[in-house]
Scaffold this motif. Structure first.
Motif, PDB file in Angstrom:
ATOM      1  N   GLU A  63     -39.908 -18.151   9.612  1.00 57.31           N
ATOM      2  CA  GLU A  63     -41.296 -18.372   9.218  1.00 57.31           C
ATOM      3  C   GLU A  63     -41.847 -17.297   8.297  1.00 57.31           C
ATOM      4  N   ALA A  64     -41.307 -16.120   8.357  1.00 51.63           N
ATOM      5  CA  ALA A  64     -41.931 -15.036   7.601  1.00 51.63           C
ATOM      6  C   ALA A  64     -40.987 -14.316   6.648  1.00 51.63           C
ATOM      7  N   VAL A  65     -39.851 -13.888   7.132  1.00 47.56           N
ATOM      8  CA  VAL A  65     -38.990 -13.005   6.344  1.00 47.56           C
ATOM      9  C   VAL A  65     -38.587 -13.627   5.019  1.00 47.56           C
ATOM     10  N   GLU A 108     -36.634 -14.247  17.529  1.00 46.24           N
ATOM     11  CA  GLU A 108     -36.110 -13.689  16.281  1.00 46.24           C
ATOM     12  C   GLU A 108     -35.948 -14.773  15.218  1.00 46.24           C
ATOM     13  N   TRP A 109     -35.494 -15.954  15.628  1.00 45.18           N
ATOM     14  CA  TRP A 109     -35.341 -17.055  14.678  1.00 45.18           C
ATOM     15  C   TRP A 109     -36.701 -17.441  14.099  1.00 45.18           C
ATOM     16  N   PHE A 122     -31.152 -26.399  24.319  1.00 50.32           N
ATOM     17  CA  PHE A 122     -31.673 -25.065  23.987  1.00 50.32           C
ATOM     18  C   PHE A 122     -30.517 -24.096  23.752  1.00 50.32           C
ATOM     19  N   TYR A 123     -29.587 -24.057  24.698  1.00 50.44           N
ATOM     20  CA  TYR A 123     -28.483 -23.094  24.616  1.00 50.44           C
ATOM     21  C   TYR A 123     -27.468 -23.434  23.525  1.00 50.44           C
ATOM     22  N   TYR A 124     -27.498 -24.637  23.047  1.00 53.08           N
ATOM     23  CA  TYR A 124     -26.673 -24.983  21.893  1.00 53.08           C
ATOM     24  C   TYR A 124     -27.179 -24.237  20.648  1.00 53.08           C
ATOM     25  N   HIS A 125     -28.477 -24.029  20.568  1.00 49.69           N
ATOM     26  CA  HIS A 125     -29.094 -23.403  19.400  1.00 49.69           C
ATOM     27  C   HIS A 125     -29.386 -21.911  19.564  1.00 49.69           C
ATOM     28  N   LYS A 152     -34.624 -26.939  16.413  1.00 54.79           N
ATOM     29  CA  LYS A 152     -35.011 -25.532  16.469  1.00 54.79           C
ATOM     30  C   LYS A 152     -36.509 -25.369  16.219  1.00 54.79           C
ATOM     31  N   LYS A 153     -37.021 -26.096  15.250  1.00 49.81           N
ATOM     32  CA  LYS A 153     -38.452 -26.023  14.955  1.00 49.81           C
ATOM     33  C   LYS A 153     -39.288 -26.541  16.125  1.00 49.81           C
ATOM     34  N   ALA A 154     -38.820 -27.590  16.775  1.00 44.60           N
ATOM     35  CA  ALA A 154     -39.546 -28.135  17.926  1.00 44.60           C
ATOM     36  C   ALA A 154     -39.541 -27.129  19.083  1.00 44.60           C
ATOM     37  N   LEU A 155     -38.413 -26.488  19.319  1.00 43.01           N
ATOM     38  CA  LEU A 155     -38.345 -25.465  20.365  1.00 43.01           C
ATOM     39  C   LEU A 155     -39.261 -24.285  20.012  1.00 43.01           C
TER      40      LEU A 155
END
Length: 183
Positions: free
Chosen positions: A59-61, A53-54, A41-44, A6-9
């Motif tokens: 990263e912030a919320v 949104e992720w 991609f679609y797995y995540h 997820k981070k790489a994407l």
């Protein structure tokens, strides 16, 4: 492993958004840049906007949620400015694309969350109803979002500390007065 993917994407999308707005980037672009296949991609994520949104959420919320008190709201606002400033190309390209609603939702959710914490704290031991507290938090949330989006629109050149100081000068004691007005 899932978090690393997820981070790489996310990093690939942010790099691509240095050159193009969100609405000009598709899943194929992201997976090609990242070196994974579409199925991964679609797995995540269900789509690019889900990835956006992720990114905002992770990263912030989570790091700003601890500033939900009357004495720390300025730090929370500063951290939002800092996040946007550190990710200016990403946020600006979201702002200038069909994906703007995701930036707006991010700013609303994070700002409303900690302002509602401030209002709840100030209204503690009062009979002020949730609806009224929510209205107060909404009012200040939308005022902040307006200031933040104008800052982005103008290129994020003004020092956020000055803006927060101006906001503080303008509203200092206001939430307490608004709570008192409802009593």
């Amino acid at each position: 492993m899932a978090t690393l993917t997820k981070k790489a994407l996310a990093e690939s999308l942010k790099i691509l958004m240095k050159k193009a707005t969100l609405d000009k980037i598709n899943v194929t672009d992201v997976v090609s840049h990242c070196g994974v296949n579409r199925q991964t991609f679609y797995y995540h994520f269900k789509d690019i906007y889900d990835l956006v949104e992720w990114i905002y959420k992770t990263e912030a919320v989570e790091s700003i949620n601890k500033y939900k008190s009357y004495n720390t709201w300025q730090q929370g606002f500063f951290m939002i400015f800092e996040y946007v400033g550190n990710n200016l190309e990403f946020c600006t390209n979201c702002f200038n694309s069909l994906g703007r609603e995701h930036l707006d939702r991010f700013l609303y959710d994070i700002t409303f969350g900690f302002l509602m914490g401030v209002v709840d704290e100030v209204a503690e031991d009062t009979d002020v109803k949730y609806r009224e507290k929510r209205f107060i938090a909404n009012f200040y949330t939308y005022a902040f979002i307006g200031i933040m989006t104008q800052w982005i629109r103008e290129g994020a050149n003004e020092d956020p500390a000055n803006i927060i100081n101006d906001i503080n000068q303008l509203i200092e004691g206001d939430i307490k007065r608004k709570i008192h007005n409802y009593l």
